[in-house]
Write a protein that holds these residues in place. Structure first.
Motif, PDB file in Angstrom:
ATOM      1  N   ALA B  99      -6.515   0.648  19.295  1.00 54.96           N
ATOM      2  CA  ALA B  99      -5.878  -0.577  18.813  1.00 54.96           C
ATOM      3  C   ALA B  99      -6.389  -1.767  19.615  1.00 54.96           C
ATOM      4  O   ALA B  99      -6.536  -2.859  19.079  1.00 54.96           O
ATOM      5  CB  ALA B  99      -4.366  -0.468  18.932  1.00 54.96           C
ATOM      6  N   GLU B 103      -8.082  -5.073  18.103  1.00 52.71           N
ATOM      7  CA  GLU B 103      -7.534  -6.408  18.319  1.00 52.71           C
ATOM      8  C   GLU B 103      -8.608  -7.318  18.936  1.00 52.71           C
ATOM      9  O   GLU B 103      -8.727  -8.477  18.558  1.00 52.71           O
ATOM     10  CB  GLU B 103      -6.307  -6.328  19.234  1.00 52.71           C
ATOM     11  N   ASP B 140     -10.250 -10.678  -0.538  1.00 53.30           N
ATOM     12  CA  ASP B 140      -9.035 -10.756   0.283  1.00 53.30           C
ATOM     13  C   ASP B 140      -8.132  -9.534   0.087  1.00 53.30           C
ATOM     14  O   ASP B 140      -7.510  -9.055   1.042  1.00 53.30           O
ATOM     15  CB  ASP B 140      -8.234 -12.031  -0.053  1.00 53.30           C
ATOM     16  N   ASP B 141      -8.044  -9.049  -1.163  1.00 52.38           N
ATOM     17  CA  ASP B 141      -7.242  -7.844  -1.419  1.00 52.38           C
ATOM     18  C   ASP B 141      -7.792  -6.663  -0.615  1.00 52.38           C
ATOM     19  O   ASP B 141      -7.049  -5.958   0.069  1.00 52.38           O
ATOM     20  CB  ASP B 141      -7.284  -7.464  -2.917  1.00 52.38           C
ATOM     21  N   ALA B 144      -7.286  -7.036   3.064  1.00 50.55           N
ATOM     22  CA  ALA B 144      -5.908  -6.717   3.468  1.00 50.55           C
ATOM     23  C   ALA B 144      -5.744  -5.201   3.575  1.00 50.55           C
ATOM     24  O   ALA B 144      -5.140  -4.696   4.534  1.00 50.55           O
ATOM     25  CB  ALA B 144      -4.911  -7.301   2.466  1.00 50.55           C
ATOM     26  N   ALA B 145      -6.312  -4.467   2.611  1.00 52.15           N
ATOM     27  CA  ALA B 145      -6.229  -3.004   2.642  1.00 52.15           C
ATOM     28  C   ALA B 145      -6.939  -2.445   3.874  1.00 52.15           C
ATOM     29  O   ALA B 145      -6.430  -1.542   4.556  1.00 52.15           O
ATOM     30  CB  ALA B 145      -6.825  -2.419   1.365  1.00 52.15           C
ATOM     31  N   SER B 147      -7.473  -3.970   6.719  1.00 53.92           N
ATOM     32  CA  SER B 147      -6.688  -4.293   7.911  1.00 53.92           C
ATOM     33  C   SER B 147      -5.473  -3.367   8.035  1.00 53.92           C
ATOM     34  O   SER B 147      -5.163  -2.864   9.122  1.00 53.92           O
ATOM     35  CB  SER B 147      -6.260  -5.766   7.835  1.00 53.92           C
ATOM     36  N   MET B 148      -4.803  -3.114   6.916  1.00 49.48           N
ATOM     37  CA  MET B 148      -3.621  -2.241   6.963  1.00 49.48           C
ATOM     38  C   MET B 148      -3.985  -0.832   7.406  1.00 49.48           C
ATOM     39  O   MET B 148      -3.327  -0.244   8.263  1.00 49.48           O
ATOM     40  CB  MET B 148      -2.929  -2.214   5.599  1.00 49.48           C
ATOM     41  N   PHE B 151      -5.154  -0.937  11.271  1.00 46.66           N
ATOM     42  CA  PHE B 151      -4.105  -1.098  12.280  1.00 46.66           C
ATOM     43  C   PHE B 151      -3.142   0.087  12.282  1.00 46.66           C
ATOM     44  O   PHE B 151      -2.695   0.533  13.331  1.00 46.66           O
ATOM     45  CB  PHE B 151      -3.354  -2.421  12.090  1.00 46.66           C
ATOM     46  N   HIS B 152      -2.830   0.605  11.089  1.00 48.26           N
ATOM     47  CA  HIS B 152      -1.935   1.769  11.038  1.00 48.26           C
ATOM     48  C   HIS B 152      -2.596   2.973  11.708  1.00 48.26           C
ATOM     49  O   HIS B 152      -1.954   3.692  12.477  1.00 48.26           O
ATOM     50  CB  HIS B 152      -1.590   2.095   9.581  1.00 48.26           C
ATOM     51  N   ALA B 155      -2.600   2.713  15.418  1.00 51.55           N
ATOM     52  CA  ALA B 155      -1.287   2.962  16.021  1.00 51.55           C
ATOM     53  C   ALA B 155      -0.907   4.433  15.945  1.00 51.55           C
ATOM     54  O   ALA B 155      -0.202   4.949  16.807  1.00 51.55           O
ATOM     55  CB  ALA B 155      -0.223   2.109  15.327  1.00 51.55           C
ATOM     56  N   ALA B 165      -2.244   6.836   4.492  1.00 50.88           N
ATOM     57  CA  ALA B 165      -2.378   5.382   4.362  1.00 50.88           C
ATOM     58  C   ALA B 165      -3.461   5.034   3.336  1.00 50.88           C
ATOM     59  O   ALA B 165      -3.278   4.157   2.485  1.00 50.88           O
ATOM     60  CB  ALA B 165      -2.707   4.772   5.725  1.00 50.88           C
ATOM     61  N   ILE B 168      -2.276   5.535  -0.247  1.00 46.07           N
ATOM     62  CA  ILE B 168      -1.368   4.486  -0.735  1.00 46.07           C
ATOM     63  C   ILE B 168      -2.137   3.213  -1.104  1.00 46.07           C
ATOM     64  O   ILE B 168      -1.988   2.675  -2.195  1.00 46.07           O
ATOM     65  CB  ILE B 168      -0.279   4.169   0.317  1.00 46.07           C
ATOM     66  N   VAL B 169      -2.992   2.725  -0.211  1.00 44.78           N
ATOM     67  CA  VAL B 169      -3.664   1.454  -0.527  1.00 44.78           C
ATOM     68  C   VAL B 169      -4.712   1.644  -1.614  1.00 44.78           C
ATOM     69  O   VAL B 169      -4.960   0.735  -2.412  1.00 44.78           O
ATOM     70  CB  VAL B 169      -4.293   0.750   0.711  1.00 44.78           C
TER      71      VAL B 169
END
Lengths: 176, 176
Positions: B99, B103, B140-141, B144-145, B147-148, B151-152, B155, B165, B168-169
């Motif tokens: 992570a 970052e 952008d869509d 966003a996917a 990035s999600m 980061f998930h 973590a 994950a 889902i995306v």
């Protein structure tokens, strides 16, 4: 909040302690939203009109008061159940405050943080049934969506970023 | 890598420098995957069989070599275009490392990091067309996917977390 301004000067017993604690949580919520999690710990007591000694008596550090803010959000969700969309919006709002608070909450091994995780999981179980998510949707699925929205929003805390992320995972969960 | 073991001892010119740089990137990729981003910087030179002076000549710090590893991943994606699923798997694999590296990459304002962002966006534009994503899907869509998922996965770096994950995306983007 101004009614608690006098509180630290004399010991008014348990009622005053509870009032101070609530004033501190309200102040922390506002300050985290306005200035992020990097706001100085002492600023929370000043905003709440509560003495520094009282702040430290209730919360040993910023993470502890962050956990308390999050706990109150969970309590609201327990009292007024919402569907998937509003649930994800509430998570994103919370996550905008800070990636470091989020990481502190997720990695904390404290009994309080574990209790919050259990309650979050109960809220999700309840929501899956209430919001008619597709059969087969698991708590793990929704938790993955929560984590993705939260970490993405913490990294890119703009309204647009949160909305886009929520739209994608919401479609993903509903299309299961 | 063993062929570069002698390299730091004499100055063999630009070819040796390029060889050392590649050996350092290969070693960093392996060590980050095995031990995470917290591996000591000096361990990278030892694993590569390259002198510490050479390490510092090529990379001022761990973030710089992290950026280089990521740059090489992008280069592979540019050379061998893949669909949405494999693209997200490759992002998740990369994110598992750390992570804190993620970052550092996202918040870095260096020209190199900005160049990587531009190249990532070109790869995504190309993939949207190639993988027949629904009309109206924007860069952008997909970002966003990305990035999600990243980061998930950073973590919760388990294979299961990344797969869930991505599922889902991916459904969320395809159902647009």
């Amino acid at each position: 909040m101004s009614s608690t301004g006098e509180a630290p000067r004399k010991n008014r017993g348990p009622a005053a302690a509870a009032e101070n604690r609530q004033a501190l949580i309200d102040a922390a919520r506002d300050l985290f939203a306005e200035q992020g999690f990097s706001v100085p710990f002492s600023a929370i007591a000043r905003r709440a009109g509560v003495g520094q000694a009282s702040l430290y008596r209730h919360f040993p550090d910023k993470v502890a008061i962050g956990v308390a803010v999050f706990e109150e959000n969970l309590r609201l969700l327990e009292a007024r159940p919402v569907g998937l969309h509003d649930f994800l919006v509430s998570i994103a709002d919370q996550a905008k405050v800070s990636a470091s608070l989020l990481e502190a909450l997720v990695t904390s091994r404290s009994p309080l943080a574990e209790d919050l995780a259990v309650r979050l999981s109960a809220i999700i179980t309840d929501m899956i049934a209430r919001d008619d998510l597709p059969p087969g949707t698991t708590v793990d699925d929704v938790q993955a969506a929560v984590s993705m929205v939260a970490f993405h929003t913490a990294a890119a805390p703009t309204p647009d970023a949160a909305e886009r992320a929520i739209a994608i995972v919401e479609r993903g969960l509903r299309a299961l």
